[in-house]
Design an enzyme around this catalytic site. Structure first.
Site, PDB file in Angstrom:
ATOM      1  N   CYS A   1       0.839  -1.189   0.000  1.00 43.00           N
ATOM      2  CA  CYS A   1       0.000   0.000   0.000  1.00 43.00           C
ATOM      3  C   CYS A   1       0.873   1.237   0.000  1.00 43.00           C
ATOM      4  O   CYS A   1       2.085   1.171  -0.163  1.00 43.00           O
ATOM      5  CB  CYS A   1      -0.888   0.002   1.252  1.00 43.00           C
TER       6      CYS A   1
ATOM      7  N   ASP B   1      -3.337  -9.842   7.345  1.00 40.56           N
ATOM      8  CA  ASP B   1      -2.113  -9.679   8.114  1.00 40.56           C
ATOM      9  C   ASP B   1      -2.096  -8.330   8.833  1.00 40.56           C
ATOM     10  O   ASP B   1      -1.387  -8.160   9.830  1.00 40.56           O
ATOM     11  CB  ASP B   1      -0.880  -9.836   7.227  1.00 40.56           C
TER      12      ASP B   1
END
Length: 608
Positions: free
Chosen positions: A2, A100
């Protein structure tokens, strides 16, 4: 994978600057945008996130991830999140996602800053603990995921890319010309020895670090892991078995994803070992992608063809070409906000276009293998120097002459006594050309420096390459190359367990029977065609500068000779001589690319 950005301090960014920053971050993460801001004590905290969904694709895992008084923004992947989640569940933690991301937050609640010692993966995260009134920043052990910081009178700004900090802070820092000088004088190996960027006042958070802030002032980060060479008695068989077990585990956990996987494939063993284990041991479906250079001394088509036959996986190839070189270099330099650091790193950026065009969001590569298994030409000579004075030296020199010694092009590496006679010789590493001072206006910056990790000549070099030289440069370019196309890029060999084990292996076991990377070759037997696994030649994504930069193209000549701050550092007449089509570029290929890259960096910055 990201993009993240944020602020902590007294005078926060405007909402408009935050929204413009989020729009800019969409390229790193087109699957979701998020913004959180709140007062924490006397400070304002702002956290921005753009998501590239790879694991648990549902919106429940979007960020900023808020739970239990904590807010997390995270760039990267925690490969062992399954095992850590199971451990946390056994300790009574509960989960509402399969991501995660949530594992990081729960691990923080369970172990505090100690969470970083339990994670296998790549990360840069910012975690706000509202109850405790503190913000924690961290990067993974090798610095795979970037995180830059800038201290200002208003507070601390941070982000995955420098442009995010510029936009969020509404500031345009000056270029660090001294860093450009070091790059031109010494090449990519010198770029990351100092903890700075190409812009004044913006510096990376160190790899393997964690820091807790309670306001806009940056304390000294704590380094939570440092690799140490600590050889232990072991047999060759024990070393091979130890490598195989950890290598297979490293590949296994990097195959965890909820999207299809691409792999960048060269004709060398590094990417082929990862691909062979993934396909033949774990039955993973892969698509492979290669870059092809036709010049004979760079041509690896024979080996790539053998690899593709062995894998039986869908495959795409892209030829190296000069058409569009300047346009592509310009896009990359603008996106990097830095020079592109080498021809190989430029070619990787070229190849990402093909992977992106096929619709992939995740790729795996074989970078980092040379630095941990001893794969470079000079590694063999350092290894020989370690045998000097023993009965093994002369027989091993003979092996070298019949193996890797046949393929050496650099004249410094043709003498097996090179590092016996001059153990401190480093000209081949820090100079961008054989006589760099003759083409520079100023002396070639600082003398070459290396960290004195240990007394073993080979391992000292390898640890410098892993932590301060080639691996940080490769990771810097790799992150930007792939994220430009919204693709996550995983590096299979940068695994803390694998590397920690290799640092216990005696150096005499790294090279055997005339083969560099001996342990990797033996560990992967049966998974890679023998003609690749036991080839003496070294391959990777590379090409001569003349395959890219056409010295007969008037537009290229005009660009290379136009006015630029580069000519305050480099002699214009020397560049003009190199640009003649008949000029011999022996030893100057990389330097000429660096000049083009530095010029493009300046050209893409406002005011130049």
């Amino acid at each position: 994978m990201c993009g993240i950005a944020g602020f902590i301090g007294k005078s926060p960014p405007t909402r408009s600057d935050a929204e413009d920053t989020l729009a800019m971050m969409r390229q790193r993460g087109p699957d979701g945008l998020g913004l959180f801001q709140d007062d924490v004590g006397a400070n304002r905290v702002m956290l921005l996130h753009s998501r590239l969904a790879i694991i648990d694709l549902q919106t429940r895992s979007n960020q900023p991830f808020i739970d239990d008084g904590c807010v997390l923004i995270f760039n990267g992947e925690i490969y062992n999140y399954v095992e850590v989640r199971d451990e946390l569940k056994a300790l009574g933690q509960t989960f509402r996602t399969d991501s995660d991301t949530e594992v990081i937050l729960r691990a923080y609640r369970q172990w505090g800053e100690g969470l970083v010692d339990r994670l296998q993966g790549m990360w840069a995260f910012a975690l706000l603990d509202s109850r405790a009134g503190k913000l924690t920043l961290s990067r993974d052990p090798f610095g795979e995921k970037p995180l830059y910081c800038m201290e200002t009178p208003d507070g601390l700004f941070f982000g995955s890319e420098i442009k995010f900090i510029k936009q969020l802070s509404a500031r345009t820092p000056a270029i660090r010309h001294e860093k450009v000088h070091r790059f031109l004088a010494h090449g990519y190996r010198d770029v990351f020895k100092k903890k700075d960027s190409f812009f004044e006042g913006i510096n990376p958070l160190p790899a393997a670090s964690i820091v807790t802030l309670t306001g806009g002032d940056m304390p000294e980060p704590r380094i939570y892991w440092t690799p140490h060479f600590n050889p232990q008695p072991m047999s060759e068989g024990e070393a091979i078995e130890g490598v195989r077990d950890r290598l297979f585990d490293a590949v296994k956990i990097r195959l965890r994803a909820d999207v299809p996987i691409a792999l960048t494939l060269s004709g060398g063993i590094d990417s082929n070992v990862v691909a062979g284990i993934a396909v033949h041991h774990f039955q993973q479906n892969l698509h492979t992608f290669s870059m092809l250079e036709s010049r004979e001394d760079y041509d690896e088509r024979q080996f790539i063809a053998a690899a593709v036959r062995g894998l039986g996986a869908p495959h795409r190839e892209r030829p190296v070409q000069s058409r569009g070189f300047l346009e592509r270099l310009g896009r990359m330099a603008h996106h990097y906000e830095a020079p592109v650091l080498s021809v190989g790193m430029f070619l990787e950026g070229f190849l990402t276009e093909t992977v992106s065009a096929e619709g992939f969001k995740l790729a795996i590569n074989g970078n980092g293998s040379d630095e941990i298994f001893a794969g470079y030409y000079d590694h063999y000579l350092y290894w020989l120097a370690g045998l000097h004075g023993t009965a093994e030296f002369e027989p091993e020199v003979a092996r070298w002459r019949e193996s890797m010694g046949k393929y050496v092009r650099n004249p410094l590496f043709k003498d097996p006594m090179r590092f016996v006679d001059t153990p401190d010789e480093r000209r081949h590493l820090h100079h961008n050309a054989p006589d760099i001072d003759s083409v520079m206006h100023l002396p070639s910056a600082d003398p070459f420096e290396e960290e004195d990790f240990c007394d073993d000549l080979l391992r000292k070099r390898m640890l410098n390459e892993l932590t301060r030289e080639s691996v940080p440069a490769t990771l810097f370019c790799g992150d930007l190359n792939w994220m430009y196309h919204s693709i996550e890029n995983r590096t299979a060999y940068l695994d803390r367990s694998l590397i920690s084990f290799l640092l216990t292996v005696p150096s005499n076991l790294l090279i055997r029977e005339g083969y560099s990377k001996y342990l990797l070759r033996k560990a992967a037997e049966g998974y890679v065609p023998d003609e690749i696994l036991f080839s003496r030649q070294k391959f990777g994504f590379n090409a001569p500068i003349t395959s890219l930069l056409n010295r007969e193209d008037p537009d290229v000549i005009d660009f290379m000779m136009m006015d630029s701050p580069v000519f305050d550092l480099v002699r214009r007449d020397k560049v003009e001589a190199m640009m003649r089509p008949d000029a011999d570029l022996a030893g100057l290929d990389n330097f000429l690319f660096c000049v083009a890259s530095a010029k493009m960096f300046y050209a893409t910055q406002a005011g130049w």
